[in-house]
Design a protein around this motif. Structure first.
Motif, short mmCIF file in Angstrom:
data_model
loop_
_atom_site.label_atom_id
_atom_site.label_comp_id
_atom_site.label_asym_id
_atom_site.label_seq_id
_atom_site.Cartn_x
_atom_site.Cartn_y
_atom_site.Cartn_z
N GLY A 198 -62.30 -84.16 -51.86
CA GLY A 198 -61.12 -84.84 -52.36
C GLY A 198 -60.17 -83.96 -53.15
O GLY A 198 -59.19 -84.47 -53.71
N ASN A 199 -60.38 -82.65 -53.18
CA ASN A 199 -59.47 -81.73 -53.87
C ASN A 199 -58.41 -81.26 -52.88
O ASN A 199 -58.52 -80.19 -52.27
CB ASN A 199 -60.25 -80.54 -54.44
N ILE A 200 -57.37 -82.08 -52.73
CA ILE A 200 -56.39 -81.86 -51.68
C ILE A 200 -55.58 -80.59 -51.94
O ILE A 200 -55.34 -79.80 -51.02
CB ILE A 200 -55.47 -83.08 -51.55
N ARG A 201 -55.15 -80.38 -53.17
CA ARG A 201 -54.33 -79.21 -53.46
C ARG A 201 -55.12 -77.92 -53.27
O ARG A 201 -54.61 -76.93 -52.73
CB ARG A 201 -53.78 -79.29 -54.88
N ASP A 202 -56.37 -77.90 -53.67
CA ASP A 202 -57.19 -76.70 -53.45
C ASP A 202 -57.43 -76.44 -51.96
O ASP A 202 -57.43 -75.29 -51.51
CB ASP A 202 -58.53 -76.86 -54.16
N ALA A 203 -57.62 -77.52 -51.22
CA ALA A 203 -57.80 -77.37 -49.78
C ALA A 203 -56.56 -76.78 -49.13
O ALA A 203 -56.63 -75.88 -48.28
CB ALA A 203 -58.15 -78.71 -49.15
N HIS A 204 -55.38 -77.27 -49.54
CA HIS A 204 -54.14 -76.75 -48.98
C HIS A 204 -53.93 -75.28 -49.34
O HIS A 204 -53.53 -74.46 -48.50
CB HIS A 204 -52.96 -77.60 -49.47
N ASN A 205 -54.21 -74.92 -50.57
CA ASN A 205 -54.03 -73.52 -51.00
C ASN A 205 -54.97 -72.58 -50.26
O ASN A 205 -54.63 -71.43 -50.01
CB ASN A 205 -54.25 -73.41 -52.50
N ALA A 206 -56.15 -73.06 -49.91
CA ALA A 206 -57.11 -72.20 -49.20
C ALA A 206 -56.74 -72.03 -47.73
O ALA A 206 -57.00 -70.97 -47.14
CB ALA A 206 -58.52 -72.78 -49.33
#
Length: 908
Positions: free
Chosen positions: A594-602
């Motif tokens: 559920g960590n959407i911003r971290d997923a996008h940055n990766a």
């Protein structure tokens, strides 16, 4: 003269009655006499002009070239075969329009197939390749390369279809010529007519007789054949000494019964007769390539009375291994000789040391069997290699008195008395085995049963690695232990283990799981003095394993503490590819948690380049504009990961686009009126623009279309439509069902869509409402009151929403500080005017030669709030002209003041 005259006078009447059967020899003329010097109109009418179609012209040209190629193939003239092939390609290019209209001719595909088979047969004939000239060898190599490239690029499908069914559709016989048929039947060949035995007579007189031209033209061929056969037979059989004039009758000068058969035909029929007779006696014949087979006996290892001991075996071993790597060495025969030598040593009980040394040499010869680094082993060779490695490893484990290693010199070897010392590194053989296993998987078709069969060998490979690990833990050095640990990690890090998946519960760790094994192996590499490359790869594999099993915080902390993102550019290319795979797996783990911003940055770095397939080493993109040479392409193919280690690219793109949608849509709604609006995801904006350019938008079919449709629904705050576009049967089958525990992932996505849709709704319609009820928002988006309260409070704290919460009434009171549509447009216009004025001032300064370091009193570079007189006064007092730094600061202050003014007017 008298005797010939007598013979002629006795049979004069008979020879005159059979003028057609006489043997006539004419004096050859000096030059052929032309029968006609002019061509009249009657002759022109006989030879009318023939009009042929373009198809016939082009196809006839191709068939003529194919016929020439057949003749050159028969004599193995590779230079001319190459020229014929190039001419055939040019002829096919000329007939391109005809081929497009009529289709690819069958005879052309058959020619390509036959030429490929011919090239493969010639390549397998090693003796022929050694004996040909340098020019032929170069031509043959060029022919194979050009033929493979031409078939692969243009007619691969047609040639494959022809391979499957070569006789189907084989109607066009342009390139086939009828085989010459014998005039006589097989029965005549079996029982040839035997001429009666006649006495040897002297040569008869040569009768020179000139026939009429018409008769000469008609019987020219027959006379030639009869003259040759009879002349040869008579001249060979007659002897002047045995000449008897009494026996010269008319029969002597007549054609014999067997004279109709020419000498060439006799020579052609005699081998057939011999072949048939021997077939009846000895049985069927076998076709032999390259002439008669030479029966060669393998040289004996040792003499009959020679004593077989360790020294003799070592001497013979050095003789065999001295030919290793030399040109003309038969590698298969070398392996067989080493096997035979080991059997002899085992039969004579020469000890364990010589046995281990021979095993090392046999395995090394097996690895040298295939000199090409791009191709893999044959299956039978691979299986024998595994069996020999298992046998040698068991010997080393069961007999600890045997010491092996690269540090042992050949002079220090002890093969007879304990402790035994043998030169050789078993770890190097294991690493070579692992490379060959990877090459075998790369060369197989990933969707075939052959790949599955080869993948089953991984159990044996892992078993050998595990035994080697236990052996080296006892007898190996720190570096050797680190190397085998890394090999074990590389076979373990990508495998999913359901027993060690993080579920959020504080359950005790189970014993013997892959998590504990990875933790033990990696920590040894972290703490020991190992090369940086081994440590870096171990960290990346450890992070990958954590992320694969939903241990997000451990994976993230290990990535940040190692600072790999700062130094990965200095690593080798395989390590960089492993870093890309680890980063992608980290992004997928963040999305599942559920960590959407971290997923996008990766994921943004991998997905924004549109080269995810190449960056993850899962395939090569088409070579456009010669981006890489053939050598570079071969090297990159060797770096590809096997298919069972691939990450689903469609799942990866879907996760990235959904993450970008959940971040970008609320951001676009909040900054709709900004002039210079930054983009979070350029790739997502590109996908949206491509969708808006379409004139007709139908129901979504692909994964991208589903995400675009969901984004448009989220813009209006319709979270249910957005959720239905993202989560449905088609998307479940393509993407979401591929996750572990897919129901939890779908529930998380639904909650995120509800929350971001609420934020988008508030950003879009806040200027319409004076107050909003929290109960109404909770019911509209099917969220709890606490969740709605948390979201709105966070928006107010971050100054994203100009409002306040009324706790007693549970309402949101809007402050209406946002500018209206007209005010926003006016502010945009003023900002553009300021930018235009600044650009014009810079252009004028450059044209007039005014630079910041020059002393110009009338410029607008003075400080705001001061006059020109004050500036002149200060300069006169000794302050001097303004420096470049001060002027630059003044300009910066002016721009900042203008921006502050625009902000104040906007707030007002």
């Amino acid at each position: 003269m008298s005797r010939f005259f007598k013979a002629g006078s006795d049979s004069e009447s008979e020879t005159e009655s059979s003028e057609d059967d006489e043997i006539i020899q004419q004096r050859p003329s000096a030059a052929p006499v032309q029968s006609r010097t002019f061509q009249f109109s009657d002759d022109e009418d006989d030879s009318r002009r023939i009009v042929r179609s373009a198809k016939d012209k082009r196809f006839d040209e191709m068939t003529n070239i194919i016929q020439q190629m057949k003749n050159h193939k028969q004599i193995k003239d590779m230079a001319n075969v190459l020229n014929d092939f190039e001419a055939l390609i040019k002829a096919a290019d000329k007939a391109k329009k005809v081929i497009q209209e009529e289709g690819v001719p069958r005879f052309f595909i058959r020619c390509l197939f036959d030429l490929e088979e011919y090239a493969n047969e010639c390549w397998e004939d090693k003796e022929w390749r050694k004996s040909i000239s340098k020019n032929n060898s170069k031509s043959f190599t060029s022919l194979r390369q050009k033929l493979k490239k031409y078939i692969r690029e243009k007619y691969e499908k047609e040639v494959n279809d022809y391979k499957e069914n070569p006789d189907h559709g084989d109607d066009d016989k342009r390139d086939e010529t009828p085989a010459p048929q014998d005039e006589e039947s097989e029965d005549e060949v079996d029982t040839p007519v035997k001429a009666p035995v006649k006495p040897k007579l002297p040569a008869p007189p040569v009768i020179k007789k000139q026939l009429p031209k018409s008769m000469d033209d008609d019987d020219d061929d027959d006379d030639d054949i009869d003259w040759d056969s009879s002349d040869d037979s008579v001249e060979s059989d007659i002897d002047d000494e045995q000449f008897d004039t009494g026996k010269l009758t008319a029969e002597y000068f007549l054609k014999k019964s067997d004279s109709g058969t020419s000498k060439k035909e006799k020579k052609r029929k005699e081998p057939k007769q011999m072949k048939l007779e021997e077939t009846d006696e000895e049985g069927d014949w076998e076709e032999v390539k390259g002439g008669a087979p030479l029966i060669m006996e393998r040289p004996k290892m040792f003499g009959k009375d020679q004593e077989i001991n360790v020294d003799a075996v070592l001497k013979k071993l050095y003789e065999i291994t001295s030919a290793r790597g030399k040109k003309g060495t038969d590698r298969n025969e070398q392996i067989e000789l080493l096997k035979e030598l080991r059997e002899i040593a085992e039969t004579n009980n020469l000890g364990l040391g010589i046995d281990v040394k021979l095993y090392f040499n046999i395995i090394g010869a097996i690895f040298d069997y295939n000199p090409n680094t791009l191709t893999s082993m044959r299956n039978d060779v691979w299986e024998s290699c595994l069996s020999y490695l298992q046998t040698l490893l068991n010997i080393l484990i069961d007999h600890p008195e045997v010491n092996v290693g690269e540090h042992i010199k050949e002079d220090d070897e002890n093969l007879t008395e304990a402790p035994l010392y043998v030169r050789g590194c078993f770890l190097t053989l294991v690493e070579k085995m692992d490379e060959e296993f990877t090459k075998m998987l790369q060369s197989c078709d990933a969707h075939s049963t052959e790949y599955v069969e080869r993948l089953q060998d991984e159990r044996q490979v892992c078993d050998i690695l595990e035994k080697t690990l236990r052996y080296l833990e006892i007898k190996g050095t720190t570096l050797e232990i680190s190397r085998i640990y890394l090999k074990r990690i590389e076979h373990l890090y990508y495998k999913f283990d359901t027993s060690c998946v993080y579920t959020g519960d504080n359950e005790p760790k189970k014993e013997g799981t892959s998590e504990q094994t990875m933790d033990k192996l990696c920590k040894f590499l972290y703490t020991s003095e190992t090369p940086d490359r081994l440590r870096t790869r171990a960290i990346l594999c450890h992070i990958y394993h954590h992320a694969l099993h939903n241990r997000w915080f451990q994976a993230r902390d290990l990535m940040l503490m190692s600072h790999l993102q700062d130094n990965i550019g200095h690593s080798d290319i395989p390590t960089q590819l492993l870093y890309n795979r680890t980063l992608v797996q980290l992004g997928l783990c963040a999305f599942r948690q559920g960590n959407i911003r971290d997923a996008h940055n990766a994921l943004v770095d991998i997905q924004s380049s549109n080269r995810a397939k190449e960056l993850l080493a899962q395939g090569l993109l088409p070579n456009r504009q010669n981006e890489r040479t053939p050598e570079q392409e071969k090297i990159e193919k060797r770096r590809l990961f096997p298919y069972h280690m691939h990450i689903n690219l469609e799942l990866l793109e879907c996760v990235y686009l959904v993450s970008a949608m959940l971040l970008e849509i609320p951001f676009m709604a909040a900054h709709e009126m900004d002039v210079r609006r930054r983009m979070i995801s350029k790739n997502f904006h590109h996908v949206m623009k491509m969708s808006e350019r379409q004139t007709l938008i139908g129901p979504p079919e692909s994964m991208r279309e589903h995400v675009v449709a969901a984004s448009k629904s989220m813009k209006t705050g319709d979270w249910k439509a957005c959720k239905n576009f993202i989560i449905n049967d088609k998307m479940n089958a393509k993407v979401w069902d591929l996750f572990f525990q897919p129901d939890k992932v779908r529930d998380m996505i639904t909650v995120k869509i509800q929350e971001e849709s609420l934020r988008t709704y508030l950003f879009t319609y806040s200027n319409v409402y004076d107050t909003l009820s929290l109960h109404t928002l909770a019911e509209m988006f099917e969220l709890d009151m606490s969740v709605v309260h948390r979201i709105i409070s966070k928006m107010i704290i971050n100054e994203e929403l100009m409002a306040s919460l009324a706790e007693p009434t549970q309402t949101v009171i809007m402050h209406r500080t946002e500018p209206s549509r007209l005010q926003s447009l006016a502010l945009q216009l003023s900002d553009k005017f300021l930018t235009l004025v600044e650009n014009n001032e810079r252009i004028l300064e450059v044209k007039q030669g005014i630079y910041p370091f020059q002393n110009k009193r009338d410029r607008n570079d003075r400080q705001p709030g001061t006059s020109a007189a004050f500036q002149h006064h200060t300069q006169g007092e000794g302050y001097g002209p303004p420096t470049s730094k001060s002027v630059t600061n003044n300009q910066h202050w002016n721009r900042r003041n203008n921006k502050n003014y625009s902000r104040e007017s906007r707030n007002y």
